[in-house]
Design a protein around this motif. Structure first.
Motif, short mmCIF file in Angstrom:
data_model
loop_
_atom_site.label_atom_id
_atom_site.label_comp_id
_atom_site.label_asym_id
_atom_site.label_seq_id
_atom_site.Cartn_x
_atom_site.Cartn_y
_atom_site.Cartn_z
N UNK A 1 1.11 3.68 1.85
CA UNK A 1 1.72 3.96 3.13
C UNK A 1 1.20 2.95 4.13
N UNK A 2 1.84 2.82 5.25
CA UNK A 2 1.37 1.87 6.23
C UNK A 2 1.94 0.50 5.95
N UNK A 3 1.46 -0.46 6.69
CA UNK A 3 2.07 -1.78 6.66
C UNK A 3 1.23 -2.79 5.90
N UNK B 1 0.87 -1.17 0.00
CA UNK B 1 0.00 0.00 0.00
C UNK B 1 0.91 1.22 0.00
#
Lengths: 210, 247, 484
Positions: C53-55, C51
């Motif tokens: 951003x993020x995990x 994605x």
């Protein structure tokens, strides 16, 4: 600073510089270096005009491949894991202990280290900084992750209160980024790289810096 | 006049701005109900004298007594003094962010601690006195100069002052607006208000003034009743001054 | 000693094996399968977050899976089959098997840092991904298996893999470790981005370097919700910091105009240091210096404090200039009515000042909002930080364009508000001339209702007008002081 690129006086020195100079020699070209912020490098190559190619510990990944071409990898990265509290976080437990909500891990923005934390410590909070030095300066984080050689160096030079608890081989490679439509340069650099590897020159440069 | 209560007594008043001596020893008594008109060429110190009376300027030496109290001594409650001494400025100095009514109310509420209703009632009464009740809701910017000055007079009046100081109250006005302000001042004088008026309006001085003082070079050149002053001036400087105006 | 410990470990292993057999035989009928359950132990099984951003690992987007395991010492592995979850697509391109060997740098311990590529032949049958090693692998190998270009189903979910390994002795053994990846379903923005990237016009658009780099439609769409998170952070920061900075600025302005030298000096030093150094340096000192001094403040709070302290100094100078621009006549009129200097300041001077400095204050708000971007360098997750993260990993500048949008959405309306305010000043200048010649009988001036009498806020149309007259006033007053 990192062993990849260092500023010595007004000259850039380091592993990356030496590799690039060696390639330049092979190709019979002189190399002129230009310093850019890390997150500006790929756009600069992709846009063209400013530079022909870029070398700066850039990990080859699929997203970047959409923007630029990469020559074959010239260095395989190892990541160093440093913590402030080596009693609490050890090599044996950090994979679970650091992967917890509320734990802050400092990473350098846009690096393999950041990707590694994303993939393997999804529950922790990532704090991204511009440089690896800032990651270490930010003591509000309990752990910092960066290029293994960089971690060792920073701990030795400035951050003796931190402890490196583990080294991880991600197998992800650093590549030289080249503008998409410049196929000639890509082929030339790949050819030069292969020759340098075969002659053992890359190994020589590596042992000089790491 | 001399048998009336003295409101202001000035004794050997000196005032200098750095090297410049503006007042060089003024001795003057101002009595209750008296209208004192101070005349003089520009630069003679008449405005400075007026400003010393409510301590807008600190005196350099000499004494000023207000209702018997030395107001030049240390520890005087300046705000209390000023609440009893009204001042009307050449430039009106209405508060531009308040309408006429608010301009008249604010000090009543803040200084005299009158209730809002009381202050408002009193303000409207005083605006009525100066003929401005109908414009109570106007902002200063919506009023003519003459109207602004009349509001400023109402603002001073609303504090029930013992004396009002007029500092060239009509000098900044267009000629056609001067009359309405002088008319208000005249009515005020007739009501028995003690007034100290710095002005260039000779006709007003002659008609309304009880005592006329001519200042020259920071000193009282001549002090006389209005009749004496205009009909039988003693000093040559007074004669020259009047001659200049009669032309 | 060595002999004793060898016996000990052998005994221990025997017990373990017996225990495993006892356990497994209870569950499974087959002896073989329970024995080989120990053929390997998985160390890591993960997919690369894809994605923006993020995990999160998203379905419908390319990712890479990574499987590391420690082989059992008694059974050398010659290949494996990995069964992907239903709906997953993948290919053998760029797949790799690597032996993680001891580099020898740490004595007495296998650090798995030496990477030895294993020559492998891959074959794919529906969901089965099979690999056959051409090199011989030692019995205690630590292997890393990577498959690139994996696309999980768009709906996501907790996806389970199955795996089996081929042993040198010909056995095929099922792997019983939990091989699971949590895949998030494709978000609306991601889906839109993906659809866009397949459109012909987008491909044509992106064939232009400039457009692709700065206005890549799929990146524009997918980074929008991510950068928007930063927008809320930045907005929250500035909306907290600015209102607090107003009283601070006022206090500092009053300090700088105080009669007491010490107070004046404190105010001046503070303002000069803050205004005289780059905000960036102040942030560095605060974010990296305070932790060294043992002060730990969460970065949002510290960011708020720094914005507040910085803006206070700038507002101080705005207020000071504003207060000093109010003509002395206002103070004199107020003081001559008996109001104290405090009352004069708060009821007469400051209300006029605020009105006069509103355009400049709005500009300061705009500057402060833009300054939140500097917090990116110290790890506060605001607009630029999110954008930068995406730029750094993708190499497209488009997220910065998205970031620019989130600045402009605030700054353009405010800038035009400043324009309106400033124009009103001009208009009222013109209006003032008219008002001045109004006859007393002229009732065209708007009369406000009673309620306005008590309202201390005058319409802003009066703003410029008073400024003009009072400015003249001040000049005259100054002349008067000299002459009178």
């Amino acid at each position: 600073m990192s062993s990849l690129v260092n500023l010595e006086g007004s000259d850039f020195v380091g592993y990356d510089m030496d590799v690039m100079k060696a390639i330049g020699q092979k190709l019979g070209l002189s190399v002129e270096f230009k310093n850019l912020k890390f997150d500006a490098i790929i756009p600069a190559v992709s846009a063209g005009g400013q530079c022909d190619c870029a070398i700066s510990g850039i990990t080859i990944n699929p997203e970047r491949k959409e923007q630029v071409n990469f020559a074959d990898g010239y260095y395989t990265d190892g990541l160093g894991f440093a913590v402030a509290d080596a009693q609490k976080y050890t090599k044996a437990n950090y994979n679970t202990e650091l992967n917890k909500a509320g734990v802050m891990i400092a990473v350098q923005s846009g690096t393999t280290g950041e990707d590694y934390v994303k993939e393997n410590f999804p529950n922790a909070t990532r704090q991204a900084y511009d440089t690896s030095n800032d990651c270490f300066a930010a003591l509000q984080c309990v752990a910092a992750i960066s290029n293994d050689a960089v971690v060792g160096n920073l701990i030795k030079m400035s951050y003796s209160s931190l402890t490196k608890i583990d080294t991880i081989s991600t197998g992800e490679e650093y590549g030289i980024a080249i503008k998409k439509d410049n196929k000639e340069l890509l082929d030339a650099i790949n050819k030069a790289l292969k020759e340098l590897k075969d002659e053992g020159k890359i190994d020589n440069i590596q042992s000089k810096w790491f | 006049m001399d048998n009336k209560e003295v409101i202001y007594q000035t004794v050997d008043l000196h005032k200098s701005f750095g090297e410049l001596n503006v007042l060089n020893g003024i001795d003057l008594d101002i009595h209750k109900g008296e209208v004192v008109v101070i005349l003089g060429p520009s630069g003679c110190g008449k405005s400075t004298y007026l400003r010393c009376l409510n301590l807008l300027e600190n005196v350099t030496s000499g004494k000023i007594y207000f209702e018997g109290n030395d107001i030049t001594s240390k520890g005087v409650n300046v705000n209390k003094l000023r609440s009893k001494v009204g001042m009307v400025f050449q430039q009106f100095n209405l508060f531009p962010h308040m309408n006429a009514l608010k301009n008249v109310m604010v000090a009543q509420q803040r200084v005299l601690k009158r209730s809002k209703e009381e202050a408002k009632e009193n303000a409207l009464r005083n605006l009525d006195v100066v003929g401005m009740k109908g414009r109570a809701n106007y902002l200063p910017s919506q009023l003519s100069g003459g109207q602004q000055q009349r509001v400023a007079i109402a603002r001073a009046l609303a504090m029930d002052p013992h004396v009002i100081l007029f500092d060239e109250a009509t000098s900044a006005l267009d000629p056609e607006l001067v009359r309405e302000v002088l008319q208000v001042m005249k009515e005020l004088a007739q009501s028995g208000m003690t007034m100290v008026v710095v002005t260039h309006e000779m006709q007003f001085a002659r008609d309304v003034g009880d005592t006329i003082v001519l200042l020259n070079d920071g000193k009282i050149e001549e002090k006389a009743s209005a009749y004496e002053f205009f009909n039988n001036p003693k000093s040559q400087i007074t004669k020259d001054f009047l001659g200049h105006y009669s032309e | 000693m060595g002999y004793a410990s060898a016996i000990k470990s052998a005994l221990f292993k025997l017990i373990l094996v017996l225990l495993a057999i006892a356990l497994a035989s209870g569950i499974f009928g087959s002896y073989a399968s329970c024995f080989v359950a120990e053929a390997l132990s998985t160390q890591r099984f993960s997919a690369r977050p894809n994605s923006d951003n993020g995990n999160d690992v998203l379905g419908g987007e390319k990712t890479r899976i990574n499987w590391e395991f420690q082989a059992n010492e008694s059974a050398p592995i010659t290949g494996f089959t990995l069964v992907f979850p239903e709906g997953t697509t993948f290919n053998e391109e760029d797949a790799s098997v690597t032996l993680m060997d001891d580099s020898g740098t740490t004595p007495g311990e296998n650090d798995h840092l030496k990477r030895v590529p294993i020559q492998t032949v891959y074959s794919i049958d529906n969901l089965d991904f099979s690999a056959k090693f051409l090199n011989e692998v030692s019995a205690d190998a630590y292997l890393e298996i990577r498959v690139q270009n994996v696309i999980f189903p768009q709906n996501g979910g907790e996806l389970m893999f199955k795996a089996s390994v081929n042993l040198a002795n010909g056995d095929i053994v099922e792997v019983r470790d939990l091989l699971q990846i949590n895949v998030k379903s494709f978000s609306f923005a991601d889906k839109l981005a993906k659809d866009l990237s397949e459109q012909d016009w987008v491909k044509a658009w992106n064939s232009n370097d400039f457009l692709r780099l700065f206005f890549n439609p799929p990146v524009l769409v997918s980074s929008f919700p991510v950068v928007m998170q930063g927008f809320f952070t930045a907005l929250a920061l500035v909306l907290c910091a600015y209102p607090c900075a107003i009283p601070l600025g006022l206090l500092l302005a009053l300090m700088r105009m105080s009669k007491l030298r010490l107070i004046r000096a404190i105010g001046s030093i503070y303002v000069n240091i803050i205004r005289g150094t780059p905000f960036f340096l102040q942030l560095y000192v605060a974010f990296f210096g305070l932790p060294l001094a043992g002060v730990q403040i969460p970065s949002f709070i510290l960011g708020f404090i720094m914005l507040f302290l910085n803006s206070g100094a700038y507002l101080c100078e705005i207020f000071r200039a504003g207060i000093q621009s109010i003509p002395d006549g206002q103070t004199e009129a107020s003081r001559s009515l008996g109001m104290s200097s405090f009352q004069t300041m708060f009821f007469i001077i400051i209300p006029q000042t605020i009105r006069r400095v509103i355009p400049t204050m709005t500009n300061e708000f705009i500057l402060l909002y833009k300054d939140t971007s500097l917090l990116a360098a110290v790890g506060v997750m605001e607009v630029v930080m999110y954008a930068k993260t995406i730029v750094a990993s993708t190499g497209s500048i488009t997220p910065y364009i998205v970031a620019a949008f989130f600045y402009l959405i605030i700054t353009i309306p405010l800038a035009s508000l400043v324009g309106v305010l400033e124009r009103k000043l001009d208009v009222s200048k013109a209006a003032n001339n008219q008002v001045n010649v109004l006859d007393e009988n002229d009732i065209s001036v708007n009369v406000k209702d009673e309620s306005d009498i008590d309202g201390s806020i005058a319409p802003s149309i009066a703003l410029g007008q008073t400024q003009v007259t009072l400015q003249e006033d001040k000049n005259l007053q100054n002349d008067g002081a000299k002459n009178g």
